[in-house]
Design an enzyme around this catalytic site. Structure first.
Site, PDB file in Angstrom:
ATOM      1  N   SER A 145       0.182   3.722  -8.495  1.00 54.66           N
ATOM      2  CA  SER A 145       0.621   3.799  -9.883  1.00 54.66           C
ATOM      3  C   SER A 145      -0.586   4.195 -10.731  1.00 54.66           C
ATOM      4  O   SER A 145      -1.738   3.979 -10.310  1.00 54.66           O
ATOM      5  CB  SER A 145       1.131   2.430 -10.349  1.00 54.66           C
ATOM      6  OG  SER A 145       1.323   2.409 -11.754  1.00 54.66           O
ATOM      7  N   TYR A 159      -0.253  -7.212 -11.713  1.00 57.80           N
ATOM      8  CA  TYR A 159       0.380  -5.964 -11.235  1.00 57.80           C
ATOM      9  C   TYR A 159      -0.687  -4.872 -11.122  1.00 57.80           C
ATOM     10  O   TYR A 159      -0.749  -4.159 -10.113  1.00 57.80           O
ATOM     11  CB  TYR A 159       1.505  -5.525 -12.184  1.00 57.80           C
ATOM     12  CG  TYR A 159       2.156  -4.231 -11.734  1.00 57.80           C
ATOM     13  CD1 TYR A 159       3.003  -4.206 -10.625  1.00 57.80           C
ATOM     14  CD2 TYR A 159       1.912  -3.032 -12.395  1.00 57.80           C
ATOM     15  CE1 TYR A 159       3.583  -3.020 -10.186  1.00 57.80           C
ATOM     16  CE2 TYR A 159       2.489  -1.841 -11.972  1.00 57.80           C
ATOM     17  CZ  TYR A 159       3.323  -1.841 -10.869  1.00 57.80           C
ATOM     18  OH  TYR A 159       3.895  -0.660 -10.432  1.00 57.80           O
TER      19      TYR A 159
HETATM   20  N1  LIG Z   1       9.109   2.763 -12.319  1.00 53.57           N
HETATM   21  C1  LIG Z   1       7.844   2.994 -12.676  1.00 53.57           C
HETATM   22  O1  LIG Z   1       7.530   3.208 -13.871  1.00 53.57           O
HETATM   23  C2  LIG Z   1       6.766   3.026 -11.626  1.00 53.57           C
HETATM   24  C3  LIG Z   1       5.525   3.600 -11.972  1.00 53.57           C
HETATM   25  C4  LIG Z   1       4.513   3.624 -11.032  1.00 53.57           C
HETATM   26  C5  LIG Z   1       4.729   3.114  -9.763  1.00 53.57           C
HETATM   27  N2  LIG Z   1       5.933   2.544  -9.454  1.00 53.57           N
HETATM   28  C6  LIG Z   1       6.096   1.996  -8.091  1.00 53.57           C
HETATM   29  O2  LIG Z   1       7.146   2.682  -7.443  1.00 53.57           O
HETATM   30  C7  LIG Z   1       7.704   1.843  -6.430  1.00 53.57           C
HETATM   31  C8  LIG Z   1       9.220   1.876  -6.529  1.00 53.57           C
HETATM   32  O3  LIG Z   1       9.623   1.297  -7.758  1.00 53.57           O
HETATM   33  P1  LIG Z   1      10.883   1.811  -8.594  1.00 53.57           P
HETATM   34  O4  LIG Z   1      10.385   2.206  -9.913  1.00 53.57           O
HETATM   35  O5  LIG Z   1      11.693   2.760  -7.805  1.00 53.57           O
HETATM   36  O6  LIG Z   1      11.644   0.415  -8.800  1.00 53.57           O
HETATM   37  P2  LIG Z   1      13.088  -0.100  -8.354  1.00 53.57           P
HETATM   38  O7  LIG Z   1      14.141   0.841  -8.781  1.00 53.57           O
HETATM   39  O8  LIG Z   1      13.159  -1.513  -8.834  1.00 53.57           O
HETATM   40  O9  LIG Z   1      13.007  -0.098  -6.753  1.00 53.57           O
HETATM   41  C9  LIG Z   1      12.178  -0.998  -6.059  1.00 53.57           C
HETATM   42  C10 LIG Z   1      12.556  -0.979  -4.583  1.00 53.57           C
HETATM   43  O10 LIG Z   1      11.682  -1.883  -3.865  1.00 53.57           O
HETATM   44  C11 LIG Z   1      12.482  -2.691  -3.020  1.00 53.57           C
HETATM   45  N3  LIG Z   1      11.850  -3.980  -2.767  1.00 53.57           N
HETATM   46  C12 LIG Z   1      11.367  -4.859  -3.686  1.00 53.57           C
HETATM   47  N4  LIG Z   1      10.909  -5.944  -3.055  1.00 53.57           N
HETATM   48  C13 LIG Z   1      11.090  -5.751  -1.718  1.00 53.57           C
HETATM   49  C14 LIG Z   1      10.834  -6.516  -0.565  1.00 53.57           C
HETATM   50  N5  LIG Z   1      10.260  -7.731  -0.637  1.00 53.57           N
HETATM   51  N6  LIG Z   1      11.159  -6.000   0.654  1.00 53.57           N
HETATM   52  C15 LIG Z   1      11.732  -4.782   0.740  1.00 53.57           C
HETATM   53  N7  LIG Z   1      12.005  -4.010  -0.325  1.00 53.57           N
HETATM   54  C16 LIG Z   1      11.699  -4.494  -1.533  1.00 53.57           C
HETATM   55  C17 LIG Z   1      13.805  -2.848  -3.769  1.00 53.57           C
HETATM   56  O11 LIG Z   1      14.872  -3.102  -2.857  1.00 53.57           O
HETATM   57  P3  LIG Z   1      15.585  -4.515  -2.615  1.00 53.57           P
HETATM   58  O12 LIG Z   1      15.570  -5.272  -3.907  1.00 53.57           O
HETATM   59  O13 LIG Z   1      16.938  -4.098  -2.143  1.00 53.57           O
HETATM   60  O14 LIG Z   1      14.785  -5.151  -1.527  1.00 53.57           O
HETATM   61  C18 LIG Z   1      13.975  -1.445  -4.343  1.00 53.57           C
HETATM   62  O15 LIG Z   1      14.579  -0.592  -3.395  1.00 53.57           O
HETATM   63  C19 LIG Z   1       7.063   0.469  -6.613  1.00 53.57           C
HETATM   64  O16 LIG Z   1       6.020   0.312  -5.680  1.00 53.57           O
HETATM   65  C20 LIG Z   1       6.502   0.525  -8.035  1.00 53.57           C
HETATM   66  O17 LIG Z   1       5.408  -0.333  -8.214  1.00 53.57           O
HETATM   67  C21 LIG Z   1       6.957   2.500 -10.349  1.00 53.57           C
END
Ligand SMILES: NC(=O)c1ccc[n+]([C@@H]2O[C@H](COP(=O)([O-])OP(=O)(O)OC[C@H]3O[C@@H](n4cnc5c(N)ncnc54)[C@H](OP(=O)(O)O)[C@@H]3O)[C@@H](O)[C@H]2O)c1
Length: 256
Positions: free
Chosen positions: A139, A152
């Site tokens: 990130s 975080y």
């Molecule tokens: N959205 C942003 O602005 C942003 C920016 C920079 C980086 N990121 C990073 O991108 C990645 C994906 O996030 P997103 O934005 O797509 O969020 P999201 O829509 O909330 O998706 C998060 C995913 O992680 C899975 N997850 C969470 N805890 C888990 C666990 N203990 N075991 C297995 N799976 C787990 C969730 O699935 P389940 O709940 O079904 O397990 C879900 O599929 C993360 O690493 C986040 O830090 C996001």
């Protein structure tokens, strides 16, 4: 033989953690569209099963990345050569002194140890075949801290350190490592971070145009479809309206 340009990932098997939502879901779809078989991993079996129904070659792996043995068990009998360590979350925003240790555990166990467990279970396969791709979701929070982001931010700085370490520990083995570091992406991330408060989550993106999960998937697709001698190492993706983790332009917000 000519390379298959329409299906550059034909014959590859991708593991995508966090495939049930957001960036992981979009990435699984993009990799599958370009020929990869996909292993869809997360905790929400219903969402994974629904997604698998729209992909020609998909298998569901229900796993919690926080559980090392569970990850090893879920991956038994599978041999992915393209791994996207994407599962992650933020829990809460606020000053460190007001933070809750249980929330810190969730973030550290998922964002840091979850990646370590996934890498530990899959890297031996890449070393054996002397090739493959390992993509980590970092990130911009792993490059700049912001107020209230403390733990975080620390987990995402750790992702960058793990990426750097993997490069050093495996150089000469033909494996490519990529860290993809987005700014604000509109997914379920803010809903999870703000304890299900949808109105507060929507306000995060008020008046600006965030990245879409498909934008991040597209960057990942680019990295893993370069010729084998090219390793796109670090990709930082900002929304055009975001100048830093602290500076946002909200041109569509009438109050500004
Ligand atoms: N959205 C942003 O602005 C942003 C920016 C920079 C980086 N990121 C990073 O991108 C990645 C994906 O996030 P997103 O934005 O797509 O969020 P999201 O829509 O909330 O998706 C998060 C995913 O992680 C899975 N997850 C969470 N805890 C888990 C666990 N203990 N075991 C297995 N799976 C787990 C969730 O699935 P389940 O709940 O079904 O397990 C879900 O599929 C993360 O690493 C986040 O830090 C996001």
């Amino acid at each position: 033989m000519q390379p298959n340009t329409a299906q550059p990932l034909a014959g590859r098997t991708a593991l995508v953690t966090g495939a049930s939502s957001g960036i992981g879901r979009a990435t699984a779809l993009a990799l599958a569209e370009h020929g990869a078989g996909v292993l869809l991993a997360a905790r929400s079996e219903d969402k994974l099963t629904e997604l698998a129904g729209s992909i020609a070659d998909a298998q569901v792996l229900v796993m919690d990345v926080r559980n090392a043995e569970g990850v090893e068990r879920a991956l038994e009998g599978h041999d992915p050569d393209l791994i996207v360590c994407n599962a992650g979350l933020g829990v809460g925003v606020g000053p460190l002194q007001a933070g809750k240790p249980a929330d810190w555990d969730k973030m550290i166990d998922t964002n840091v140890k979850g990646i370590l467990h996934t890498v530990h279970a899959t890297l031996p396969g890449l070393l054996e075949r002397k090739g493959g791709d390992m993509v980590l979701l970092g990130s911009v929070a792993g490059r700049q801290v912001y107020p209230g982001g403390n733990v975080y931010n620390a987990t995402k700085h750790a992702v960058k350190a793990i990426y750097d370490a993997l490069r050093l520990d495996t150089v000469g083995q033909g494996i490519r490592f990529t860290t993809v570091d987005p700014g604000m992406v509109e997914t379920n991330f803010s809903v999870v971070r703000l304890s299900g408060d949808h109105a507060a989550a929507e306000a995060v993106y008020r008046g600006m145009t965030p990245l879409r999960p498909e934008d991040v998937a597209d960057a990942i697709l680019y990295a893993v479809t370069r010729p084998p001698h090219v390793n796109v190492g670090e990709m930082v993706l900002w929304p055009t309206d975001q100048a830093s983790t602290r500076d946002l332009h909200r041109p569509l917000d009438p109050s500004q």
